[in-house]
Design a protein around this motif. Sequence first.
Motif, mmCIF file in Angstrom:
data_model
loop_
_atom_site.group_PDB
_atom_site.id
_atom_site.type_symbol
_atom_site.label_atom_id
_atom_site.label_comp_id
_atom_site.label_asym_id
_atom_site.label_seq_id
_atom_site.Cartn_x
_atom_site.Cartn_y
_atom_site.Cartn_z
ATOM 1 N N VAL A 43 54.363 69.778 17.597
ATOM 2 C CA VAL A 43 55.511 68.889 17.412
ATOM 3 C C VAL A 43 56.121 69.081 16.028
ATOM 4 C CG1 VAL A 43 56.225 66.468 17.169
ATOM 5 C CG2 VAL A 43 54.815 67.169 19.106
ATOM 6 N N VAL A 44 55.288 69.193 15.009
ATOM 7 C CA VAL A 44 55.793 69.382 13.651
ATOM 8 C C VAL A 44 56.580 70.691 13.561
ATOM 9 C CG1 VAL A 44 55.108 69.803 11.254
ATOM 10 C CG2 VAL A 44 54.031 67.969 12.554
ATOM 11 N N HIS A 45 56.074 71.744 14.168
ATOM 12 C CA HIS A 45 56.778 73.022 14.123
ATOM 13 C C HIS A 45 58.066 73.000 14.952
ATOM 14 C CE1 HIS A 45 52.869 74.854 12.631
ATOM 15 N NE2 HIS A 45 53.747 74.923 11.656
ATOM 16 N N ILE A 46 58.063 72.274 16.056
ATOM 17 C CA ILE A 46 59.293 72.108 16.837
ATOM 18 C C ILE A 46 60.338 71.375 16.001
ATOM 19 C CG2 ILE A 46 60.322 70.906 18.814
ATOM 20 C CD1 ILE A 46 57.682 71.541 20.337
ATOM 21 N N ALA A 47 59.917 70.351 15.276
ATOM 22 C CA ALA A 47 60.848 69.604 14.422
ATOM 23 C C ALA A 47 61.464 70.520 13.369
ATOM 24 C CB ALA A 47 60.134 68.431 13.761
ATOM 25 N N GLN A 48 60.677 71.433 12.842
ATOM 26 C CA GLN A 48 61.188 72.378 11.850
ATOM 27 C C GLN A 48 62.268 73.277 12.459
ATOM 28 O OE1 GLN A 48 58.243 75.065 10.277
ATOM 29 N NE2 GLN A 48 59.508 75.571 8.508
ATOM 30 N N ILE A 49 62.030 73.776 13.647
ATOM 31 C CA ILE A 49 63.021 74.615 14.339
ATOM 32 C C ILE A 49 64.292 73.812 14.603
ATOM 33 C CG2 ILE A 49 63.550 75.762 16.524
ATOM 34 C CD1 ILE A 49 60.598 76.665 16.559
ATOM 35 N N GLN A 50 64.140 72.575 15.041
ATOM 36 C CA GLN A 50 65.296 71.736 15.327
ATOM 37 C C GLN A 50 66.133 71.524 14.074
ATOM 38 O OE1 GLN A 50 63.994 68.161 17.312
ATOM 39 N NE2 GLN A 50 63.136 69.310 19.011
ATOM 40 N N GLN A 51 65.486 71.344 12.945
ATOM 41 C CA GLN A 51 66.222 71.187 11.686
ATOM 42 C C GLN A 51 66.965 72.473 11.339
ATOM 43 O OE1 GLN A 51 66.433 67.780 11.367
ATOM 44 N NE2 GLN A 51 66.528 68.290 9.220
ATOM 45 N N GLU A 52 66.310 73.617 11.494
ATOM 46 C CA GLU A 52 66.944 74.902 11.198
ATOM 47 C C GLU A 52 68.189 75.122 12.052
ATOM 48 O OE1 GLU A 52 64.104 78.048 11.722
ATOM 49 O OE2 GLU A 52 62.718 77.171 10.263
ATOM 50 N N LEU A 53 68.090 74.772 13.335
ATOM 51 C CA LEU A 53 69.194 74.991 14.270
ATOM 52 C C LEU A 53 70.212 73.854 14.240
ATOM 53 C CD1 LEU A 53 67.248 76.319 17.396
ATOM 54 C CD2 LEU A 53 68.500 77.664 15.677
ATOM 55 N N ASP A 54 69.863 72.750 13.600
ATOM 56 C CA ASP A 54 70.677 71.533 13.632
ATOM 57 C C ASP A 54 70.975 71.141 15.077
ATOM 58 O OD1 ASP A 54 72.020 69.322 12.625
ATOM 59 O OD2 ASP A 54 73.934 70.391 12.498
ATOM 60 N N HIS A 55 69.912 71.200 15.877
ATOM 61 C CA HIS A 55 70.014 70.858 17.295
ATOM 62 C C HIS A 55 68.687 70.220 17.692
ATOM 63 C CE1 HIS A 55 71.610 70.903 21.282
ATOM 64 N NE2 HIS A 55 70.677 71.706 21.748
ATOM 65 N N HIS A 56 68.730 68.984 18.151
ATOM 66 C CA HIS A 56 67.518 68.212 18.375
ATOM 67 C C HIS A 56 67.352 67.842 19.842
ATOM 68 C CE1 HIS A 56 68.711 67.849 14.196
ATOM 69 N NE2 HIS A 56 67.412 67.823 13.943
ATOM 70 N N SER A 57 66.109 67.840 20.279
ATOM 71 C CA SER A 57 65.792 67.484 21.656
ATOM 72 C C SER A 57 64.954 66.217 21.675
ATOM 73 C CB SER A 57 64.996 68.621 22.308
ATOM 74 O OG SER A 57 63.731 68.746 21.676
ATOM 75 N N GLU A 58 64.707 65.726 22.864
ATOM 76 C CA GLU A 58 63.742 64.649 23.030
ATOM 77 C C GLU A 58 62.368 65.311 23.104
ATOM 78 O OE1 GLU A 58 64.521 61.904 26.207
ATOM 79 O OE2 GLU A 58 66.673 61.948 25.790
ATOM 80 N N VAL A 59 61.455 64.836 22.290
ATOM 81 C CA VAL A 59 60.102 65.369 22.248
ATOM 82 C C VAL A 59 59.134 64.222 22.493
ATOM 83 C CG1 VAL A 59 58.367 66.566 20.851
ATOM 84 C CG2 VAL A 59 60.779 67.127 20.569
ATOM 85 N N ALA A 60 58.196 64.426 23.423
ATOM 86 C CA ALA A 60 57.190 63.407 23.708
ATOM 87 C C ALA A 60 55.807 64.004 23.465
ATOM 88 C CB ALA A 60 57.307 62.925 25.148
ATOM 89 N N LEU A 61 55.017 63.302 22.668
ATOM 90 C CA LEU A 61 53.664 63.726 22.338
ATOM 91 C C LEU A 61 52.667 62.920 23.141
ATOM 92 C CD1 LEU A 61 51.567 65.183 20.503
ATOM 93 C CD2 LEU A 61 51.935 63.321 18.845
ATOM 94 N N GLY A 62 51.813 63.624 23.880
ATOM 95 C CA GLY A 62 50.703 62.987 24.579
ATOM 96 C C GLY A 62 49.405 63.382 23.905
ATOM 97 N N TYR A 63 48.270 63.063 24.523
ATOM 98 C CA TYR A 63 46.990 63.410 23.905
ATOM 99 C C TYR A 63 46.913 64.911 23.638
ATOM 100 C CZ TYR A 63 42.219 64.835 23.341
ATOM 101 O OH TYR A 63 41.091 65.445 22.862
ATOM 102 N N ASN A 64 47.130 65.724 24.660
ATOM 103 C CA ASN A 64 47.091 67.173 24.483
ATOM 104 C C ASN A 64 48.310 67.849 25.120
ATOM 105 O OD1 ASN A 64 46.376 66.825 27.176
ATOM 106 N ND2 ASN A 64 44.878 68.463 27.162
ATOM 107 N N THR A 65 49.420 67.112 25.170
ATOM 108 C CA THR A 65 50.650 67.650 25.750
ATOM 109 C C THR A 65 51.838 67.384 24.831
ATOM 110 O OG1 THR A 65 51.119 65.606 26.962
ATOM 111 C CG2 THR A 65 49.886 67.318 28.140
ATOM 112 N N VAL A 66 52.814 68.272 24.958
ATOM 113 C CA VAL A 66 54.096 68.101 24.284
ATOM 114 C C VAL A 66 55.168 68.395 25.330
ATOM 115 C CG1 VAL A 66 55.639 68.941 22.478
ATOM 116 C CG2 VAL A 66 53.171 68.805 22.044
#
Length: 101
Positions: free
Chosen positions: A44-67
């Motif tokens: 999730v942290v790395h996805i957030a970094q990509i989203q910032q780089e692209l200036d394009h954000h998605s809905e992200v849901a974190l589960g116990y062992n799922t994203v």
Amino acid sequence: MPTETLSQKEIEDRLAELPGWSLDGDRITRTYRLGDHFAATALVVHIAQIQQELDHHSEVALGYNTVSLAVNTHEAGGAVTAKDFQLAERVEQLSESHAAV
């Protein structure tokens, strides 16, 4: 300059190149499984970094062992655009280094 939406055929063609991704209503979606909660959180942290780089954000849901991600373009009225696939492709590349399936 407005972002152009993709046609149903364009979406289907691009999804064929991204195994695991699918169209759910007006979004492209994917759920990744990881080894444990810490691994999922790191992704999730790395996805957030990509989203910032692209200036394009998605809905992200974190589960116990799922994203889970749900991606569409708000500036295009919530439709699917090339920007969504750019984000999906970057996340897909990143997921390999996290051993996500």
